[in-house]
Design a protein around this motif. Structure first.
Motif, mmCIF file in Angstrom:
data_model
loop_
_atom_site.group_PDB
_atom_site.id
_atom_site.type_symbol
_atom_site.label_atom_id
_atom_site.label_comp_id
_atom_site.label_asym_id
_atom_site.label_seq_id
_atom_site.Cartn_x
_atom_site.Cartn_y
_atom_site.Cartn_z
ATOM 1 N N LYS A 190 17.982 60.285 92.051
ATOM 2 C CA LYS A 190 19.184 61.314 92.056
ATOM 3 C C LYS A 190 19.942 61.039 93.291
ATOM 4 N N LYS A 191 19.297 61.426 94.347
ATOM 5 C CA LYS A 191 20.018 61.179 95.516
ATOM 6 C C LYS A 191 20.494 59.915 96.073
ATOM 7 N N LEU A 192 20.000 58.813 95.444
ATOM 8 C CA LEU A 192 20.391 57.528 96.009
ATOM 9 C C LEU A 192 21.110 56.623 95.046
ATOM 10 N N ASP A 193 21.509 57.300 93.908
ATOM 11 C CA ASP A 193 22.222 56.398 92.843
ATOM 12 C C ASP A 193 23.648 56.523 93.395
ATOM 13 N N SER A 194 24.090 57.189 93.924
ATOM 14 C CA SER A 194 25.743 57.004 94.494
ATOM 15 C C SER A 194 25.735 56.320 95.678
ATOM 16 N N LYS A 195 24.723 55.768 96.368
ATOM 17 C CA LYS A 195 24.727 55.042 97.728
ATOM 18 C C LYS A 195 24.047 53.745 97.822
ATOM 19 N N VAL A 196 23.504 53.325 96.544
ATOM 20 C CA VAL A 196 22.700 51.931 96.616
ATOM 21 C C VAL A 196 22.542 51.666 95.217
ATOM 22 N N ASN A 197 22.353 50.430 94.870
ATOM 23 C CA ASN A 197 22.169 49.631 93.504
ATOM 24 C C ASN A 197 20.823 49.910 93.314
ATOM 25 N N ILE A 198 20.235 50.777 92.315
ATOM 26 C CA ILE A 198 18.963 50.963 92.313
ATOM 27 C C ILE A 198 18.599 50.329 90.910
ATOM 28 N N ILE A 199 17.389 49.507 90.912
ATOM 29 C CA ILE A 199 16.558 48.552 90.197
ATOM 30 C C ILE A 199 15.303 49.281 89.764
ATOM 31 N N PRO A 200 15.230 50.160 88.838
ATOM 32 C CA PRO A 200 13.860 50.693 88.804
ATOM 33 C C PRO A 200 12.781 49.408 87.978
ATOM 34 N N ILE A 201 11.627 49.556 88.658
ATOM 35 C CA ILE A 201 10.589 48.383 88.382
ATOM 36 C C ILE A 201 9.125 49.328 87.917
ATOM 37 N N VAL A 202 8.344 49.137 87.050
ATOM 38 C CA VAL A 202 6.968 49.481 86.874
ATOM 39 C C VAL A 202 6.153 48.581 87.618
ATOM 40 N N ALA A 203 5.440 49.396 88.798
ATOM 41 C CA ALA A 203 4.589 48.308 89.622
ATOM 42 C C ALA A 203 3.366 48.192 89.118
ATOM 43 N N LYS A 204 2.647 47.176 89.219
ATOM 44 C CA LYS A 204 1.250 46.842 88.634
ATOM 45 C C LYS A 204 1.172 47.162 87.054
ATOM 46 N N SER A 205 2.115 46.454 86.619
ATOM 47 C CA SER A 205 2.179 46.925 85.073
ATOM 48 C C SER A 205 0.831 46.385 84.178
ATOM 49 N N ASP A 206 -0.002 45.690 84.936
ATOM 50 C CA ASP A 206 -0.968 45.035 84.317
ATOM 51 C C ASP A 206 -2.214 46.283 84.251
ATOM 52 N N ALA A 207 -1.936 47.429 84.784
ATOM 53 C CA ALA A 207 -2.874 48.530 84.668
ATOM 54 C C ALA A 207 -2.876 49.359 83.554
ATOM 55 N N ILE A 208 -1.630 49.318 82.679
ATOM 56 C CA ILE A 208 -1.761 49.709 81.291
ATOM 57 C C ILE A 208 -1.559 48.820 80.295
ATOM 58 N N SER A 209 -1.692 49.160 79.101
ATOM 59 C CA SER A 209 -1.786 48.188 78.030
ATOM 60 C C SER A 209 -0.565 48.135 77.466
ATOM 61 N N LYS A 210 -0.055 46.994 76.673
ATOM 62 C CA LYS A 210 1.208 46.700 76.242
ATOM 63 C C LYS A 210 1.945 47.705 75.480
ATOM 64 N N SER A 211 1.238 48.487 74.519
ATOM 65 C CA SER A 211 1.742 49.662 73.831
ATOM 66 C C SER A 211 2.015 50.721 74.713
ATOM 67 N N GLU A 212 1.070 50.975 75.480
ATOM 68 C CA GLU A 212 1.778 52.050 76.622
ATOM 69 C C GLU A 212 2.606 51.805 77.484
ATOM 70 N N LEU A 213 2.701 50.600 77.843
ATOM 71 C CA LEU A 213 3.938 50.188 78.623
ATOM 72 C C LEU A 213 5.308 50.315 77.839
ATOM 73 N N ALA A 214 5.335 49.732 76.821
ATOM 74 C CA ALA A 214 6.558 49.912 75.963
ATOM 75 C C ALA A 214 7.017 51.443 75.612
ATOM 76 N N LYS A 215 5.929 52.465 75.432
ATOM 77 C CA LYS A 215 6.299 53.671 75.429
ATOM 78 C C LYS A 215 6.612 54.402 76.736
ATOM 79 N N PHE A 216 5.913 53.813 77.653
ATOM 80 C CA PHE A 216 6.438 53.953 79.218
ATOM 81 C C PHE A 216 7.671 54.053 79.573
#
Length: 431
Positions: A175-201
């Motif tokens: 919230k503090k950064l969105d007016s100052k920089v282009n934010i691209i959110p990424i889920v790191a180490k996504s192999d730690a959760i299952s595909k169904s959990e990842l979709a819901k996440f």
């Protein structure tokens, strides 16, 4: 045609639109894009990435995987009391295109027990890069063509694969950064959760970002050549990525992958993760748009706020155009007026203090005179008392001397009388 062209240009300067006229033959300005490309290739490009995320989410590994290299850097210590930003710049070349890449890492982010101020050092760093560019832009003798632009073009925000929801630290920071920089959110180490959990996440993350008013970077859809793919990729945000620089032989080719006892996760396999989507969107398709958005949106917002703080405006109170010269003159007059006012206030204050000091000195002088008079009178009284005492003692002494003299005289007379009596008695005894 030439006369018509200049006439319409002159009219256009008066405020009317220019009319399109046909050319009778080839002129040559259709080579402008080629000229621009050649100039850009010769000059090279710069791109700055900010990696924000907690320790251990694979930020450095993902950077190595994205640019297919091994960025040499000193190992960072995570025993700092606060968040520090570490910046490293690298020279890369692909074909005949040179890229000056700067990777900024947030060391110690999320390591503290009290995470309330974790975002402040990141905001200050981004503002510092904007301020440095603004100072270079405001110089009389500018060198923007050779200036190393350190403004952050993309912020990869690494989200821990919890599978539940965003942490409050992540929401506050984005919230503090969105007016100052282009934010691209990424889920790191996504192999730690299952595909169904990842979709819901992913759905949960998107919902929380929208409900909290966090503006993340949206891939542009105004360019027809990339509108379709960007529109599709916007629906895949946040990207679930896996990073690895290790190569594993699968079939007849070597691929980047992570091996586990239960199988292998291929980094560049879109069925396994969104790494390819991230690389395509970040580097191949939208790198220039990220640079442009940084300059036209985030930097312009910072520049406008900064200049308004300094008193510069585009319009006067009547909403009429206000030139920079007029703004400068108005600001200068305002400053000179304030300066004169302060000088007058300081002069009045000085005169007032001088008067107060003079009054204090006069009062002190009066007190000293009164004290001197009291002491003088006291001295005179004491002196009179001493003189009176001395006179009294002198009188007593004189009286004592008189008494002593009289006593001695009587004593002598008594002795003489006694002596004559004794002689008479001796004579009578002899007789």
């Amino acid at each position: 045609q030439t006369k018509c062209f200049f006439y319409r240009s002159h009219i256009g300067e008066q405020g009317e639109g220019a009319r399109a006229v046909p050319l009778a033959g080839h002129v040559g300005f259709d080579s402008m894009p080629d000229q621009l490309v050649n100039k850009s290739v010769n000059h090279g490009f710069c791109f700055n990435i900010l990696c924000v995320g907690e320790t251990g989410l694979g930020k450095s590994t993902l950077m190595d995987t994205l640019f297919n290299t091994k960025f040499e850097g000193e190992p960072t210590q995570h025993n700092q009391p606060g968040v520090t930003l570490k910046s490293n710049t690298y020279e890369l070349q692909e074909s005949n295109v040179r890229l000056k890449l700067t990777v900024v890492n947030t060391v110690g982010f999320g390591d503290q027990i009290n995470k309330e101020d974790s975002y402040k050092s990141i905001v200050e760093f981004i503002d510092a890069q904007f301020e440095a560019y603004l100072q270079e832009e405001l110089k009389i003798k500018r060198t923007l063509h050779s200036y190393h632009d350190t403004r952050i073009h993309a912020c990869l925000y690494f989200i821990a694969p919890t599978g539940h929801s965003l942490k409050s630290l992540d929401l506050v920071t984005m919230k503090k950064l969105d007016s100052k920089v282009n934010i691209i959110p990424i889920v790191a180490k996504s192999d730690a959760i299952s595909k169904s959990e990842l979709a819901k996440f992913k759905i949960k993350i998107t919902s929380e970002l929208v409900s909290n008013g966090v503006q993340i970077y949206q891939f542009p859809t105004d360019d027809e050549s990339v509108a379709e793919i960007n529109s599709t990729m916007n629906s895949h945000l946040p990207f679930a990525v896996v990073g690895s620089t290790e190569e594993v032989k699968i079939g007849n080719k070597m691929v980047k992958a992570r091996q586990y006892p239960w199988g292998t996760v291929q980094v560049e396999n879109e069925n396994h993760c969104d790494f390819v989507k991230l690389r395509e969107m970040l580097i191949r398709v939208n790198m220039e748009d990220l640079r442009e958005q940084t300059h036209t949106r985030h930097y312009e917002l910072y520049r406008r706020c900064k200049l308004e703080e300094m008193g510069f405006k585009d319009t006067d109170p009547d909403s009429k155009p206000f030139s920079l010269q007029e703004t400068y003159e108005a600001k200068r007059n305002e400053f000179m007026g304030e300066l004169q006012k302060k000088e007058e206030e300081m002069r009045q204050m000085f005169v007032q203090r001088v008067k107060e000091k003079e009054a204090e000195l006069k009062e002190a002088e009066k007190e000293l005179h009164e004290k001197f008079d009291r002491l003088k009178k006291l001295h005179q009284d004491e002196k009179k008392k001493v003189e009176d005492k001395k006179k009294s003692l002198d009188d007593e002494l004189n009286m004592f001397k008189q008494k002593k003299t009289a006593a001695e005289l009587l004593h002598n007379q008594a002795q003489q009388a006694g002596g004559s009596t004794t002689l008479k008695r001796d004579k009578e005894r002899k007789k």
